[in-house]
Enzyme design. Structure first.
Site, PDB file in Angstrom:
ATOM      1  N   GLY A  55      -6.638   5.112  -2.093  1.00 58.23           N
ATOM      2  CA  GLY A  55      -7.256   3.922  -1.136  1.00 58.23           C
ATOM      3  C   GLY A  55      -8.716   4.457  -1.025  1.00 58.23           C
ATOM      4  N   LYS A 109       0.460  -3.287  -5.084  1.00 62.56           N
ATOM      5  CA  LYS A 109       0.207  -3.157  -3.952  1.00 62.56           C
ATOM      6  C   LYS A 109       0.396  -5.379  -3.302  1.00 62.56           C
ATOM      7  CE  LYS A 109      -1.345   0.797  -2.950  1.00 62.56           C
ATOM      8  NZ  LYS A 109      -2.534   1.489  -1.694  1.00 62.56           N
ATOM      9  N   GLU A 116       1.675   2.939   3.598  1.00 61.76           N
ATOM     10  CA  GLU A 116       1.237   1.479   4.157  1.00 61.76           C
ATOM     11  C   GLU A 116       2.149   1.203   4.263  1.00 61.76           C
ATOM     12  OE1 GLU A 116      -0.524  -0.237   0.836  1.00 61.76           O
ATOM     13  OE2 GLU A 116      -1.966   1.156   0.197  1.00 61.76           O
ATOM     14  N   HIS A 149       6.245   3.901   1.453  1.00 62.01           N
ATOM     15  CA  HIS A 149       4.701   4.142   0.748  1.00 62.01           C
ATOM     16  C   HIS A 149       4.643   4.359   2.294  1.00 62.01           C
ATOM     17  CE1 HIS A 149       0.542   3.365  -0.370  1.00 62.01           C
ATOM     18  NE2 HIS A 149       0.945   3.105  -1.539  1.00 62.01           N
ATOM     19  N   SER A 201      -6.065   7.855  -5.101  1.00 58.62           N
ATOM     20  CA  SER A 201      -7.134   7.630  -5.666  1.00 58.62           C
ATOM     21  C   SER A 201      -6.900   9.080  -7.366  1.00 58.62           C
ATOM     22  CB  SER A 201      -8.309   8.199  -5.039  1.00 58.62           C
ATOM     23  OG  SER A 201      -8.806   7.248  -3.901  1.00 58.62           O
ATOM     24  N   GLU A 253       1.848  11.760  -2.033  1.00 56.30           N
ATOM     25  CA  GLU A 253       0.555  10.714  -1.540  1.00 56.30           C
ATOM     26  C   GLU A 253      -0.677  11.381  -0.470  1.00 56.30           C
ATOM     27  OE1 GLU A 253       0.993   6.943  -4.180  1.00 56.30           O
ATOM     28  OE2 GLU A 253       1.146   6.463  -2.516  1.00 56.30           O
ATOM     29  N   ASN A 292       0.955   0.761  -8.862  1.00 57.98           N
ATOM     30  CA  ASN A 292       1.166   0.290  -7.674  1.00 57.98           C
ATOM     31  C   ASN A 292       0.442  -1.284  -7.843  1.00 57.98           C
ATOM     32  OD1 ASN A 292       2.293  -0.488  -5.098  1.00 57.98           O
ATOM     33  ND2 ASN A 292       1.754   0.889  -3.966  1.00 57.98           N
TER      34      ASN A 292
END
Ligand code: PGA
Length: 247
Positions: free
Chosen positions: A170, A11, A96, A94, A210, A164, A9
């Site tokens: 991250g 991003k 985010e 996701h 991560s 996730e 991904n």
């Protein structure tokens, strides 16, 4: 058997130039991989990356899509637009997008159903925040995300789930192999209740947060973990090391 699936991904990273250069480097490195491989790239880079990945195992995916066929939805992308370039996978929900762009289980559901109706494979993301984990709400959060996000799905095996944990994305703070396995086994159990044992046993569930070249082997050795959704480490050739986790 569930064939492993490693997806990157990107991003909001990379340009046409740097992305194509990375794919050129990755191509020979992932040649002998036994798993399915995808890179989900920013929408504007899709045509260039599809061209760059041609003739390799790398499939190009998108990071989001709208549920409507077309219309007045400024800034959105439709399934038809993705398919025109040979896109196969699309990340949906996701964390985010949930955190910064108001994505809810309902919109996740609409996007997921639309992706499936258009023969795209949605990678549906679920996961709890640190606060939810620390107050023992992980299972309840996942129950809701799965029940509402996947409502009306007819064939569960046509999608991929990515677990996730938000606190691991991250942050460099991966879930331990045991934590990831335990939670993903719980997800499979919940899916079994919602969709039946056979479908739950066949659906692929990735871990994300991560995951990197150093910790991928341990995570991939877990019984219920079928792959990874890789953010930071998919921006470099480390991605190939993860794709080759079994070597
Ligand atoms: P990360 O991101 O690997 O950089 O933690 C994973 C993801 O958000 O999909």
């Amino acid at each position: 058997m569930r064939r492993p699936f490693i997806a990157g991904n990107w991003k909001m990273n990379m340009t046409a130039e740097s992305g194509a250069a990375l794919i050129k480097e990755l191509k020979p490195l992932v040649k002998g991989a036994k798993c399915d491989v995808a890179l989900c790239v920013p929408a504007i880079l899709i045509p260039t990356m599809v061209r760059a990945a041609k003739g390799s195992r790398i499939k190009i995916g998108a990071q989001n899509m709208h549920w409507a066929k077309n219309g007045a939805y400024t800034g959105e992308i439709s399934a038809e637009m993705l398919k025109e370039y040979g896109v196969k996978y699309v990340i949906i929900g996701h964390s985010e997008r949930r955190q910064y762009f108001g994505e809810t289980d309902q919109t996740v559901n609409q996007r997921t159903l639309a992706a499936l109706a258009n023969d795209l494979t949605p990678i549906v993301c679920v996961g709890e925040t640190l606060e939810e984990r620390e107050s023992s709400k992980t299972n309840a959060v996942l129950d809701k995300q799965l029940t509402d996000g996947l409502a009306g799905v007819e064939d569960l095996t046509k999608l991929v789930i990515a677990y996730e944990p938000v606190w691991a994305i991250g942050t460099g703070k991966t879930a331990t192999d045991e934590q990831a396995q335990e939670t993903i086994a719980y997800i499979r159990k919940k899916l079994s209740k919602l969709f039946g044992h056979k479908a739950a046993n066949r659906v692929k569930i990735q871990y994300g947060g991560s995951m990197n070249a150093a910790n991928c082997k341990g995570l991939m050795a877990q019984k219920d973990i079928d792959g990874g959704l890789i953010g930071g480490a998919s921006l470099k050739t480390d991605f190939a090391t993860i794709v080759n986790f079994d070597k």
